[in-house]
Write a protein that holds these residues in place. Structure first.
Motif, PDB file in Angstrom:
ATOM      1  N   GLY A 137       0.841  -0.905   0.291  1.00 12.55           N
ATOM      2  CA  GLY A 137      -0.163   0.387  -0.165  1.00 12.55           C
ATOM      3  C   GLY A 137       1.212   0.761  -0.012  1.00 12.55           C
ATOM      4  O   GLY A 137       0.270   2.466  -0.337  1.00 12.55           O
ATOM      5  N   MET A 138       2.528   1.826   0.298  1.00 13.89           N
ATOM      6  CA  MET A 138       2.722   2.060   0.048  1.00 13.89           C
ATOM      7  C   MET A 138       2.540   3.600   0.746  1.00 13.89           C
ATOM      8  O   MET A 138       2.439   4.566   0.991  1.00 13.89           O
ATOM      9  N   CYS A 139       2.105   2.711   2.736  1.00 13.96           N
ATOM     10  CA  CYS A 139       1.423   3.316   3.773  1.00 13.96           C
ATOM     11  C   CYS A 139       2.148   3.068   4.918  1.00 13.96           C
ATOM     12  O   CYS A 139       2.845   2.001   4.530  1.00 13.96           O
ATOM     13  N   SER A 140       2.067   3.867   5.754  1.00 13.75           N
ATOM     14  CA  SER A 140       2.619   3.434   7.505  1.00 13.75           C
ATOM     15  C   SER A 140       1.744   3.922   8.047  1.00 13.75           C
ATOM     16  O   SER A 140       1.358   5.389   7.919  1.00 13.75           O
ATOM     17  N   GLU A 184       2.073  12.268  11.781  1.00 20.92           N
ATOM     18  CA  GLU A 184       2.362  13.130  10.845  1.00 20.92           C
ATOM     19  C   GLU A 184       1.291  13.132   9.919  1.00 20.92           C
ATOM     20  O   GLU A 184       0.991  12.384   8.881  1.00 20.92           O
ATOM     21  N   PRO A 185       0.109  12.927  11.055  1.00 22.55           N
ATOM     22  CA  PRO A 185      -1.027  12.841   9.627  1.00 22.55           C
ATOM     23  C   PRO A 185      -1.910  13.830   8.494  1.00 22.55           C
ATOM     24  O   PRO A 185      -2.575  13.311   8.153  1.00 22.55           O
ATOM     25  N   LYS A 186      -1.136  14.618   8.836  1.00 27.28           N
ATOM     26  CA  LYS A 186      -1.400  15.971   7.314  1.00 27.28           C
ATOM     27  C   LYS A 186       0.139  15.870   6.782  1.00 27.28           C
ATOM     28  O   LYS A 186       0.394  16.496   5.589  1.00 27.28           O
ATOM     29  N   ALA A 187       0.388  15.021   6.433  1.00 31.57           N
ATOM     30  CA  ALA A 187       1.738  14.467   5.073  1.00 31.57           C
ATOM     31  C   ALA A 187       1.397  14.680   3.572  1.00 31.57           C
ATOM     32  O   ALA A 187       0.135  14.082   3.426  1.00 31.57           O
ATOM     33  N   ALA A 188       2.074  15.289   3.563  1.00 30.78           N
ATOM     34  CA  ALA A 188       2.104  16.038   1.891  1.00 30.78           C
ATOM     35  C   ALA A 188       1.853  15.402   0.931  1.00 30.78           C
ATOM     36  O   ALA A 188       1.181  15.490   0.254  1.00 30.78           O
ATOM     37  N   ASP A 189       2.591  14.020   1.547  1.00 31.87           N
ATOM     38  CA  ASP A 189       2.536  13.315   0.130  1.00 31.87           C
ATOM     39  C   ASP A 189       1.010  12.349  -0.365  1.00 31.87           C
ATOM     40  O   ASP A 189       0.608  11.764  -0.930  1.00 31.87           O
ATOM     41  N   GLY A 190       0.171  12.278   1.533  1.00 26.85           N
ATOM     42  CA  GLY A 190      -1.751  12.114   0.961  1.00 26.85           C
ATOM     43  C   GLY A 190      -1.542   9.980   1.575  1.00 26.85           C
ATOM     44  O   GLY A 190      -1.866   9.716   1.674  1.00 26.85           O
ATOM     45  N   ASN A 191      -0.210  10.260   2.628  1.00 26.20           N
ATOM     46  CA  ASN A 191       0.131   9.053   3.164  1.00 26.20           C
ATOM     47  C   ASN A 191      -1.115   8.789   4.226  1.00 26.20           C
ATOM     48  O   ASN A 191      -1.397   7.308   3.940  1.00 26.20           O
ATOM     49  N   LEU A 244      -6.563  10.365  -8.451  1.00 20.14           N
ATOM     50  CA  LEU A 244      -6.334  11.066  -6.961  1.00 20.14           C
ATOM     51  C   LEU A 244      -4.807  11.114  -7.032  1.00 20.14           C
ATOM     52  O   LEU A 244      -3.887   9.979  -6.920  1.00 20.14           O
ATOM     53  N   PRO A 245      -3.963  12.260  -6.165  1.00 18.36           N
ATOM     54  CA  PRO A 245      -2.781  12.257  -6.311  1.00 18.36           C
ATOM     55  C   PRO A 245      -2.361  11.147  -4.990  1.00 18.36           C
ATOM     56  O   PRO A 245      -1.557  10.670  -5.012  1.00 18.36           O
ATOM     57  N   GLU A 246      -2.590  11.174  -3.986  1.00 15.79           N
ATOM     58  CA  GLU A 246      -3.370  10.480  -2.916  1.00 15.79           C
ATOM     59  C   GLU A 246      -2.879   9.310  -2.737  1.00 15.79           C
ATOM     60  O   GLU A 246      -2.038   8.603  -2.371  1.00 15.79           O
ATOM     61  N   ILE A 247      -3.327   8.387  -4.483  1.00 15.65           N
ATOM     62  CA  ILE A 247      -3.801   7.354  -4.624  1.00 15.65           C
ATOM     63  C   ILE A 247      -2.924   6.354  -6.036  1.00 15.65           C
ATOM     64  O   ILE A 247      -2.416   4.912  -6.322  1.00 15.65           O
ATOM     65  N   THR A 248      -2.870   7.287  -7.021  1.00 17.39           N
ATOM     66  CA  THR A 248      -2.131   7.094  -8.279  1.00 17.39           C
ATOM     67  C   THR A 248      -0.867   6.893  -8.556  1.00 17.39           C
ATOM     68  O   THR A 248      -0.216   7.681  -8.168  1.00 17.39           O
ATOM     69  N   VAL A 249      -0.012   5.629  -8.911  1.00 18.48           N
ATOM     70  CA  VAL A 249       1.206   5.745  -9.136  1.00 18.48           C
ATOM     71  C   VAL A 249       0.872   5.350 -10.775  1.00 18.48           C
ATOM     72  O   VAL A 249       0.360   4.889 -11.879  1.00 18.48           O
ATOM     73  N   GLY A 250       2.169   5.871 -11.622  1.00 17.06           N
ATOM     74  CA  GLY A 250       2.429   5.558 -12.621  1.00 17.06           C
ATOM     75  C   GLY A 250       2.414   5.213 -13.569  1.00 17.06           C
ATOM     76  O   GLY A 250       2.875   4.138 -12.597  1.00 17.06           O
ATOM     77  N   ALA A 251       3.034   4.728 -14.930  1.00 16.33           N
ATOM     78  CA  ALA A 251       2.535   3.320 -15.366  1.00 16.33           C
ATOM     79  C   ALA A 251       4.289   2.955 -15.284  1.00 16.33           C
ATOM     80  O   ALA A 251       4.797   1.817 -14.503  1.00 16.33           O
TER      81      ALA A 251
END
Length: 353
Positions: free
Chosen positions: A108-111, A118-125, A312-319
Motif C-alpha cells: 500500500g505504500m503507506c505507514s 504526521e497525519p497531515k503529510a503532504a504526500d497523501g499517506n 487522485l494524487p494520493e493513490i495514483t501510481v504512474g505506469a
C-alpha cells in the motif's frame, strides 16, 4: 492506482494463518493446486446449512484504540469455540499466506506509524493508509465468511469493513484528508460493501476518549504517544452517532464499558439470549450461500471490487513506477512462480508437480 497492487501481489489460493488455536475446527485452507469448492460441488450435493450450529456466526468486536477489544475477542472465541482473527494490519496480505511481511512498498505504500506522527503529510499517506486498510479489512472479512461457510465454525474479528468508516469520518473532521478523498472512499465502499452481509453481532467496547488518550501516552511506542485527543474523540463520536445506529438495523448489538467487557462469562451469556432474528442472514438458504461462497473464495474478484478509474494524487501510481515495483516484487525470493515452484527458495521435484 496503488490499490491495483492488491490484486497483483495477492496470490491465488494463498492460505490464511490459523490465528488462535480453537478446539472445534482448524482454519479452512484453499490451495491453488487443490480441488476447491465450485459449481460441480454444489451440483453433487455440497450444502452449507447442515454444518451450521448455534455458534455459526460472524461476530465483530469494535471500539476505540486500546480499548481492550482484542483481549475480549480472543477470550470470547476460546469460550465459544470460534475462530479468532486479530485485527488486519497493513501487512495482512503477507501474514495471511504465512510469509515474512515485506516492506510498505509492496503493501500500500503507506505507514500507520507515520500517520500517527504526521497525519497531515503532504504526500497523501493518510488517505493511502485509510483506503489500504479498508481493502485489508474487506479481504479479511471475505476470509472469515469463507471459513464460516466452509466449516460451519463461527469467526470473531476485531473491527470490519462495515465499521471502517469511523476512521474516515474522523480523518475528514480533523482535516487529515481532502473532501475528494472522502468522495472517492464513499464510492469505493458503496460498490464493494453491498456484496457482503453484515456481521450477525457487533460488540462495542465503550471507553471514553480521555481514558484512551491517557493509556496511549503510557505506551512504549512513541508513535502512539503522539495520537491527538481530538482524533480519538472524533472516532468515538463517529461510532456512537454513525456506525452503531446504522449497524443496529441489520445486526444484533451489545455494548459494554471496559469493566463489563472483562467479564467474558457475562458477554457469552448475553450472546446466548440473543434471538438473531433480524438482518439479511435470516433470509439466506443453500442457494444464496452457494453464491456467497463462490464470491468470497475468489479473492481476486474481491480485490477488483475496490478498483475504479479515478485520478487522485494520493493513490495514483504512474505506469513506469508500477512496472518498476512489479518487477522488484517478482525478483524477490520465492515470488517468481506459484508457491512450491521456486527453486531459489529450495522447492524440490518441480518437474513432477
Amino acid at each position: 492506482m496503488a490499490l491495483r497492487w492488491f490484486r497483483v501481489f495477492l496470490r491465488p489460493g494463498a492460505a490464511l494463518g490459523a490465528g488462535t488455536a480453537v478446539p472445534k475446527a482448524g482454519f479452512h485452507r484453499s490451495s491453488a493446486c487443490s480441488l476447491r469448492y465450485g459449481w460441480w460441488a454444489y451440483m453433487l450435493g455440497e450444502r452449507t446449512t447442515p454444518r451450521f450450529t448455534q455458534h455459526s456466526r460472524i461476530i465483530t468486536v469494535d471500539g476505540n484504540l486500546a480499548s481492550g477489544k482484542g483481549a475480549l475477542a480472543q477470550r470470547l472465541a476460546e469460550k465459544l469455540g470460534m475462530l479468532y482473527l486479530p485485527e488486519a494490519d497493513c501487512f495482512y496480505l503477507d501474514r495471511r499466506s504465512q510469509q515474512t511481511p515485506l516492506s510498505s512498498d509492496f503493501n500500500g505504500m503507506c505507514s500507520l506509524e507515520r500517520f500517527y506522527t504526521e497525519p497531515k503529510a503532504a504526500d497523501g499517506n493518510s488517505y493511502r493508509l485509510q483506503l489500504w486498510m479498508y481493502n485489508m479489512r474487506l479481504l479479511q472479512y471475505a476470509d472469515a465468511v469463507e471459513h464460516l461457510l466452509s466449516t460451519g465454525q463461527g469467526v470473531i474479528l476485531e473491527r470490519s469493513p462495515f465499521s471502517d468508516m469511523v476512521f474516515m469520518e474522523a480523518m475528514s473532521k480533523e482535516g487529515y484528508i481532502r473532501k475528494e478523498c472522502v468522495q472517492h472512499y464513499n464510492e469505493i465502499k458503496g460498490i464493494s460493501i453491498c456484496e457482503f452481509l453484515p456481521p450477525h453481532l457487533v460488540i462495542y467496547v465503550d471507553q471514553p476518549a480521555e481514558e484512551v488518550h491517557k493509556k496511549l501516552k503510557q505506551s512504549t511506542l512513541s508513535c502512539l504517544q503522539a495520537v491527538p485527543l481530538a482524533y480519538l474523540k472524533s472516532i468515538e463520536e463517529s461510532y456512537k452517532k454513525s456506525f452503531l445506529p446504522q449497524i443496529s438495523e441489520t445486526s444484533e448489538l451489545l455494548a459494554y464499558d471496559v469493566t463489563q467487557a472483562q467479564d467474558v462469562e457475562r458477554v457469552a451469556e448475553d450472546i446466548e439470549y440473543l434471538k438473531f432474528d433480524k438482518g439479511p442472514w435470516t433470509e439466506q438458504d443453500d442457494v444464496s450461500y452457494h453464491h456467497m461462497r463462490m464470491l468470497v473464495e475468489d479473492k481476486r474478484h474481491v480485490a477488483s471490487l475496490t478498483v475504479i478509474p479515478r485520478f487522485l494524487p494520493e493513490i495514483t501510481v504512474g505506469a513506469h513506477e508500477f512496472d518498476e515495483k512489479y518487477f522488484q516484487f517478482r525478483a524477490l525470493p520465492g515470488r517468481k512462480y506459484a508457491p512450491g515452484y521456486n527453486s531459489d527458495v529450495g522447492d524440490k521435484l518441480i518437474w513432477l508437480k
